[in-house]
Each structure stands twice: as structure tokens, then as C-alpha cells.
Scaffold this motif. Structure first.
Motif, short mmCIF file in Angstrom:
data_model
loop_
_atom_site.label_atom_id
_atom_site.label_comp_id
_atom_site.label_asym_id
_atom_site.label_seq_id
_atom_site.Cartn_x
_atom_site.Cartn_y
_atom_site.Cartn_z
N ALA A 85 10.00 8.11 -11.44
CA ALA A 85 11.41 8.33 -11.39
C ALA A 85 11.85 8.96 -9.82
CB ALA A 85 11.46 9.40 -12.39
N GLU A 86 10.79 9.73 -9.39
CA GLU A 86 11.07 10.50 -8.14
C GLU A 86 11.29 9.32 -6.90
OE1 GLU A 86 12.01 13.36 -5.03
OE2 GLU A 86 12.57 13.30 -7.22
N ASP A 87 10.54 8.36 -7.18
CA ASP A 87 10.66 7.18 -6.17
C ASP A 87 11.92 6.40 -6.06
OD1 ASP A 87 7.88 7.58 -5.17
OD2 ASP A 87 7.21 5.97 -6.75
N VAL A 88 12.26 6.21 -7.59
CA VAL A 88 13.63 5.64 -7.89
C VAL A 88 14.84 6.30 -7.16
CG1 VAL A 88 15.49 4.84 -9.59
CG2 VAL A 88 12.87 4.25 -9.84
N ARG A 89 14.56 7.59 -7.25
CA ARG A 89 15.78 8.43 -6.78
C ARG A 89 15.87 8.51 -5.29
NH1 ARG A 89 16.56 13.09 -4.47
NH2 ARG A 89 14.33 13.80 -4.24
N LEU A 90 14.51 8.58 -4.54
CA LEU A 90 14.66 8.51 -3.08
C LEU A 90 15.20 7.07 -2.59
CD1 LEU A 90 11.28 10.33 -2.54
CD2 LEU A 90 13.60 11.39 -2.08
N ALA A 91 14.96 6.18 -3.38
CA ALA A 91 15.21 4.82 -3.09
C ALA A 91 16.68 4.57 -3.06
CB ALA A 91 14.41 3.60 -4.00
N THR A 92 17.03 5.21 -4.03
CA THR A 92 18.70 5.44 -4.23
C THR A 92 19.32 5.80 -3.04
OG1 THR A 92 18.45 5.39 -6.60
CG2 THR A 92 20.43 5.87 -5.80
N GLU A 93 18.82 6.98 -2.58
CA GLU A 93 19.42 7.83 -1.77
C GLU A 93 19.32 6.70 -0.25
OE1 GLU A 93 17.58 11.55 -1.02
OE2 GLU A 93 18.29 12.31 -3.11
N ALA A 94 18.13 6.08 -0.09
CA ALA A 94 18.03 5.50 1.04
C ALA A 94 19.05 4.13 0.99
CB ALA A 94 16.60 4.87 1.29
N CYS A 95 19.06 3.40 -0.01
CA CYS A 95 19.99 2.37 -0.23
C CYS A 95 21.34 2.76 0.04
CB CYS A 95 19.86 1.72 -1.69
SG CYS A 95 20.63 0.10 -1.71
N ARG A 96 21.80 3.89 -0.49
CA ARG A 96 23.15 4.27 -0.27
C ARG A 96 23.37 4.67 1.10
NH1 ARG A 96 22.55 8.96 -2.84
NH2 ARG A 96 23.09 8.12 -4.84
N ASP A 97 22.64 4.79 2.00
CA ASP A 97 22.69 5.47 3.12
C ASP A 97 22.57 4.33 4.32
OD1 ASP A 97 24.05 7.84 2.33
OD2 ASP A 97 22.01 8.58 2.28
N ILE A 98 22.23 3.16 3.96
CA ILE A 98 21.67 2.11 4.94
C ILE A 98 22.83 1.88 5.73
CG2 ILE A 98 21.44 -0.44 5.25
CD1 ILE A 98 20.03 -0.41 2.59
N ASP A 99 22.75 1.84 7.30
CA ASP A 99 23.81 1.77 8.27
C ASP A 99 23.44 0.80 9.32
OD1 ASP A 99 26.09 2.36 9.49
OD2 ASP A 99 25.60 4.33 9.99
#
Length: 181
Positions: free
Chosen positions: A161-175
Motif C-alpha cells: 500500500a505504501e509503494d502504491v502511494r509513493l508510485a501515485t505521487e511519482a506518476c502525478r509529478d512526471i515532468d
């Protein structure tokens, strides 16, 4: 060692929804560890995937970018050059997950949609022959538009669940960073 029965279908689901793109190798992050600032990026394209502290990224054999804690990739990112206008809505992501997971019970945990991204966090549990459900697994399916490009994100089987939360943040901020002149 054989993977548990729920892992293979989950992997297939992630790959079906986010099939690899050929030619992403030079458009994704370079193989190896990410820079000390926790950002995976390639020098050729300026793609920047902000990674949590301790995560690294590498290009997988299928040309996707895979990132996670050492030795355990949990996030897959595929780049689709010039397809930014095809950013799926959250509703479309839900539809694709439901279509690709007929052998799973699905719980929609979080839906997030902005002008430049759509993110869907779910819990998947394989349907068992006796009518019950197997071990639950959290997952992320998402898409981010940056300029004219589309980045597709998904967590890999075994993500916590923590990996999914962190992955969500990373995907949201791709630039994409501007190239030096």
C-alpha cells in the motif's frame, strides 16, 4: 520459485493495460540508479520521474521504465510520444481495469483527475473457484500528459500500500525539463 497464483494474473493485467512501447529505451531514464536527488531522468529527452528516497530506476527488457526500492521494482512507466491528447479519463481507466480483470474482485479506492493526469488506485483480489476471493493487492493505474506526450503508469504485482502511494505521487509529478541550449 513459482509465483503465487494471484501474481501472474495481476502481472498480465498490468501488461495488458500498459503494453510496452518500442523505442522507449532512449526516451526513458537511462539504465542504472537514479541520481542522488532521487529523480530518474534521461539526458537525451529531459524526462524526469521524481522518485521517493531510496528508489532507483532502470529500463526493463520490454523498454518500460521500472522503479522501486533496490532489487524490487514496483512502478512501471511507459512513454507514448505524441499521444498526449489521448489522456484517458478516470472513467476510461476504470472501464479498462474492469475489462482486463474479469477474474478479479475490484475495489475502487481512489480516483483523481486533473487536466494533465488521471490516477486510479484499486484493490484487486483474484476470484477463487469456490466463489470467494484471494489475497487482496493494492494497485495503481494512471496516465499523465506532459506537452504532447503521454506517460502510462502502473504498479507491479507485489507492491505494498505504501509503494502504491509513493508510485501515485511519482506518476502525478512526471515532468519534462527543457533541454539546455
Amino acid at each position: 520459485m513459482k509465483a503465487p497464483a494471484h501474481i501472474a494474473p495481476a502481472a498480465l493485467l498490468a501488461l495488458c493495460l500498459l503494453s510496452g512501447c518500442k523505442g522507449c529505451k532512449e526516451e526513458s531514464a537511462s539504465p542504472g540508479a537514479s541520481p542522488p536527488d532521487g529523480n530518474a531522468q534521461t539526458h537525451r529527452s529531459g524526462v524526469k520521474v521524481p522518485l521517493p528516497e531510496g528508489w532507483s530506476a532502470q529500463v526493463a527488457p520490454d523498454d518500460s521504465l521500472q522503479a522501486g526500492p533496490p532489487g524490487r521494482p514496483v512502478l512501471r512507466v511507459d512513454l507514448r510520444r505524441g499521444q498526449g491528447e489521448q489522456l484517458p479519463t478516470v472513467e476510461k481507466l476504470v472501464e479498462q481495469v474492469r475489462e482486463g480483470s474479469k477474474n478479479f474482485e475490484i475495489s475502487l479506492d481512489q480516483e483523481e483527475q486533473k487536466e494533465s493526469y488521471s490516477l486510479l488506485r484499486v484493490t484487486l483480489a483474484p476470484k477463487l473457484p469456490d466463489g470467494g476471493a484471494g489475497l487482496q493487492s493494492p494497485a495503481l493505474f494512471g496516465a499523465r500528459r506532459v506537452g504532447s506526450d503521454l506517460f502510462l503508469c502502473a504498479t507491479l504485482p507485489g507492491a505494498s500500500a505504501e509503494d502504491v502511494r509513493l508510485a501515485t505521487e511519482a506518476c502525478r509529478d512526471i515532468d519534462v525539463q527543457a533541454q539546455p541550449r
